[in-house]
Design an enzyme around this catalytic site. Structure first.
Site, PDB file in Angstrom:
ATOM      1  CB  CYS A 140      -3.145  -0.472   5.784  1.00  0.00           C
ATOM      2  SG  CYS A 140      -4.351  -0.545   4.457  1.00  0.00           S
ATOM      3  CG  HIS A 175      -6.007  -3.653   1.396  1.00  0.00           C
ATOM      4  ND1 HIS A 175      -5.340  -2.724   0.617  1.00  0.00           N
ATOM      5  CD2 HIS A 175      -6.854  -4.300   0.562  1.00  0.00           C
ATOM      6  CE1 HIS A 175      -5.776  -2.803  -0.634  1.00  0.00           C
ATOM      7  NE2 HIS A 175      -6.695  -3.756  -0.688  1.00  0.00           N
ATOM      8  CD  GLN A 203      -8.040  -4.563  -4.251  1.00  0.00           C
ATOM      9  OE1 GLN A 203      -7.740  -4.595  -3.051  1.00  0.00           O
ATOM     10  NE2 GLN A 203      -9.045  -5.259  -4.740  1.00  0.00           N
ATOM     11  CB  CYS A 231      -0.894  -0.037   1.239  1.00  0.00           C
ATOM     12  SG  CYS A 231      -1.691   1.521   1.634  1.00  0.00           S
ATOM     13  CD  GLU A 232      -0.377   5.323  -3.869  1.00  0.00           C
ATOM     14  OE1 GLU A 232      -1.156   6.286  -3.946  1.00  0.00           O
ATOM     15  OE2 GLU A 232       0.259   4.873  -4.836  1.00  0.00           O
ATOM     16  CG  HIS A 233      -2.577   5.458   1.110  1.00  0.00           C
ATOM     17  ND1 HIS A 233      -3.772   4.872   0.756  1.00  0.00           N
ATOM     18  CD2 HIS A 233      -2.333   6.411   0.170  1.00  0.00           C
ATOM     19  CE1 HIS A 233      -4.249   5.451  -0.333  1.00  0.00           C
ATOM     20  NE2 HIS A 233      -3.390   6.386  -0.701  1.00  0.00           N
ATOM     21  CG  HIS A 234      -0.863   3.080   6.140  1.00  0.00           C
ATOM     22  ND1 HIS A 234      -2.080   2.990   5.493  1.00  0.00           N
ATOM     23  CD2 HIS A 234      -1.006   4.052   7.078  1.00  0.00           C
ATOM     24  CE1 HIS A 234      -2.924   3.856   6.029  1.00  0.00           C
ATOM     25  NE2 HIS A 234      -2.308   4.506   6.986  1.00  0.00           N
TER      26      HIS A 234
END
Length: 208
Positions: free
Chosen positions: A168, A166, A138, A97-100
């Site tokens: 996250c 996920h 995704q 995941c590019e956020h976490h």
């Protein structure tokens, strides 16, 4: 103590090359994160961790050095007149995941209606890897896969569905376990004909 890493230039527009730091800078960054987490990067068990993490990142994010066009470049036109749906389902993938920057993983299902030949079945699995081994969402990954198929194979229609869990959501935040996220996208005949969509879903579910 290691010398401070040289500051990086600001990131450029999406899809453009970036100035990559050196291996030494990457390892220094890992040591910083270990210390920030509250541990001692100089204790015995962690001394080689920065080098291992840098090496692992080279594998986990190898997709940045891979090209979807090259993966799909070879097609086979002698298919005995076959022009019906080609489906490769249950392709496993592991992405971050590019956020976490924590993993999400699951299965990809890819189908297309050939127009001028077919591509080797293993190439569709390799295509998933190209985009999975990058920092991702995704939704974006779903779009990238189907866009690559359309741009390089020119099919009469294509369908892509991803099912993923996920970390996250399970390791942090709401800590919701066994929750799957499903994304799909249709183009061409699949986007125009609900019957073809239903056939795709039925074949993925193993009902045909």
């Amino acid at each position: 103590m290691d010398a401070p890493a040289t500051p990086l230039k600001p990131a450029v527009a999406a899809g453009q090359p970036v100035d990559r730091p050196s291996r030494e800078q990457a390892e220094a960054a890992v040591r910083t994160l270990i210390a920030w987490a509250g541990d001692d990067p100089n204790r015995e068990g962690l001394l080689e961790t920065p080098a291992r993490v840098a090496k692992a990142y080279g594998e986990l994010f190898a997709g940045y050095g891979q090209d979807a066009e090259a993966v799909l470049s070879k097609t086979f036109k002698e298919v005995g007149g076959y022009d019906d749906l080609v489906l490769v389902k249950d392709i496993p993938f592991y992405a971050h995941c590019e956020h976490h920057m924590v993993p999400f993983y699951g299965k990809a299902h890819i189908a297309y209606l050939p127009h001028d030949g077919v591509v080797g079945l293993s190439k569709l699995a390799r295509l998933v890897e190209v985009f999975a081994r990058r920092l991702q969402t995704q939704e974006t990954m779903t779009a990238q896969i189907i866009d690559a198929i359309n741009e390089n194979l020119g099919p009469r229609g294509a369908a892509v569905m991803l099912e993923a869990e996920h970390m996250c959501m399970t390791m942090r935040g709401v800590k919701a376990h066994d929750v799957k996220t499903v994304t799909h996208r249709f183009t061409g005949v699949f986007a125009e004909d609900r019957v073809e969509q239903d056939r795709f879903f039925a074949m993925v579910a193993g009902r045909r």
